[in-house]
Write an enzyme that holds these catalytic residues in place. Structure first.
Site, short mmCIF file in Angstrom:
data_model
loop_
_atom_site.label_atom_id
_atom_site.label_comp_id
_atom_site.label_asym_id
_atom_site.label_seq_id
_atom_site.Cartn_x
_atom_site.Cartn_y
_atom_site.Cartn_z
N HIS A 89 -30.54 -44.11 -88.11
CA HIS A 89 -30.98 -42.92 -88.91
C HIS A 89 -29.86 -41.67 -88.81
O HIS A 89 -29.52 -40.90 -89.44
CB HIS A 89 -32.21 -42.40 -89.01
N ASP A 143 -34.35 -49.39 -86.24
CA ASP A 143 -33.50 -48.36 -86.19
C ASP A 143 -32.34 -48.46 -84.85
O ASP A 143 -32.87 -47.81 -84.01
CB ASP A 143 -34.47 -47.00 -85.80
N GLN A 238 -36.07 -33.31 -81.47
CA GLN A 238 -34.91 -33.22 -82.32
C GLN A 238 -33.57 -33.16 -81.49
O GLN A 238 -33.41 -32.32 -80.53
CB GLN A 238 -34.93 -32.00 -83.14
N GLY A 239 -32.60 -33.83 -82.08
CA GLY A 239 -31.28 -34.01 -81.41
C GLY A 239 -31.09 -35.24 -80.19
O GLY A 239 -29.95 -35.24 -79.79
N ASP A 240 -32.09 -35.63 -79.90
CA ASP A 240 -32.30 -36.75 -78.82
C ASP A 240 -32.15 -38.32 -79.59
O ASP A 240 -31.81 -39.26 -78.86
CB ASP A 240 -33.49 -36.82 -78.03
N SER A 241 -32.22 -38.31 -80.77
CA SER A 241 -32.09 -39.50 -81.72
C SER A 241 -31.01 -40.52 -81.06
O SER A 241 -29.91 -40.00 -80.64
CB SER A 241 -32.12 -39.46 -83.16
#
Length: 284
Positions: A89, A143, A238-241
């Site tokens: 993603h 993913d 958020q931001g760690d994906s």
């Protein structure tokens, strides 16, 4: 994807030294999490460095996400001399703002930079990207994406991936570490330096109960695992994906999605690396 993906849109973030996770629904990159309050996000974590974990790298684009943090929006993990894995993603149109990653001309892999406000390490162009065509944005299954670099990383800068035979590496109750530069409060307070947090891998039964299907995604044990802390408080955000979940020096998960950040009943969900290791190997 935490209730949106966990890229800086959905990427997961390491909160107060602990990683916080984004929701399973896709949210605009750089958008702060809205479902977790400051005291519900990762706490109890600690700073670390890319000297200690050279395989923790980041994706960045200043034109898309601004220059203050080297344009970082997703995490990634070096698993070979020229091979890096991250979340599928992170290459979505929603994340990049373009339909083809080649169109984002300043997209770079940030290597060896603990502090994103510094100029240490390197910013490397991407030679090729394979995004899993089986990735399902409805359930969040599959993913994973593979980045190929034009030249090799330094010796020792990669981490081995868990294989299907390594079931002990992700058994329920196993202690793991998650890493990232994501949101540390759930309110868009992104870390400038790399953080890590201890989490516990939960049983598939617990994960399925938390995510039976719906707006956040659907937990599928064949391609996912989940981790957090009993009672909440430790997670990615958020931001760690695309960042790493590690057990005993082996990569077992990639930050993927979740509902809120560090909430008691909603652990972070990770791509199960052992389930995609053979796919990654085909692109190494």
């Amino acid at each position: 994807m935490r209730s949106l993906f966990r890229a800086v849109l959905r990427s997961r973030a390491v909160i107060a030294g602990v990683v916080a996770v984004l929701p399973a629904l896709a949210i605009p990159l750089a958008a702060p999490a809205t479902s977790a309050s400051a005291n519900e996000v990762v706490v109890g974590g600690a700073p670390t460095s890319t000297d200690q974990q050279p395989w923790v790298v980041a994706l960045g684009s200043r034109s898309r996400f601004g220059a203050s943090r080297s344009g970082q929006f997703c995490g990634a993990v070096a698993v070979g001399p020229r091979t890096v894995v991250t979340a599928a993603h992170c290459f979505s149109t929603e994340a990049l703002g373009v339909s083809d990653w080649h169109q984002l001309t300043d997209l770079r892999l940030i290597v060896g930079r603990t502090d994103l406000t510094s100029t240490s390490g390197e910013e490397l162009p991407l030679a090729d990207v394979w995004v899993n065509p089986a990735f399902d944005p409805t359930t969040n299954a599959g993913d994973v994406a593979v980045i190929t670099l034009g030249h090799s990383l330094p010796s020792g800068a990669s981490i081995p991936m868990a294989q299907p035979s390594d079931s002990a590496d992700y058994a329920p109750g196993t202690q793991a570490q998650v890493y990232g530069w994501g949101d540390t409060t759930g309110h868009g307070d992104y870390a400038t330096s790399l953080r890590t947090a201890p989490v516990t891998i939960f049983s598939d039964t617990t994960c399925e109960k938390a995510y039976p299907g719906g707006g956040d995604g659907t937990y599928e044990s064949s391609t996912m695992l989940c981790a957090g802390a009993q009672g909440g408080g430790k997670d990615a955000c958020q931001g760690d994906s695309g960042g790493p979940l590690v057990v005993a020096g082996r990569l077992v998960g990639l930050v993927s999605w979740g509902n809120g950040c560090a909430l008691a009943d909603y652990p972070g969900v990770y791509t199960r690396v052992s389930a995609v290791a053979s796919l990654v190997a085909q692109h190494m």
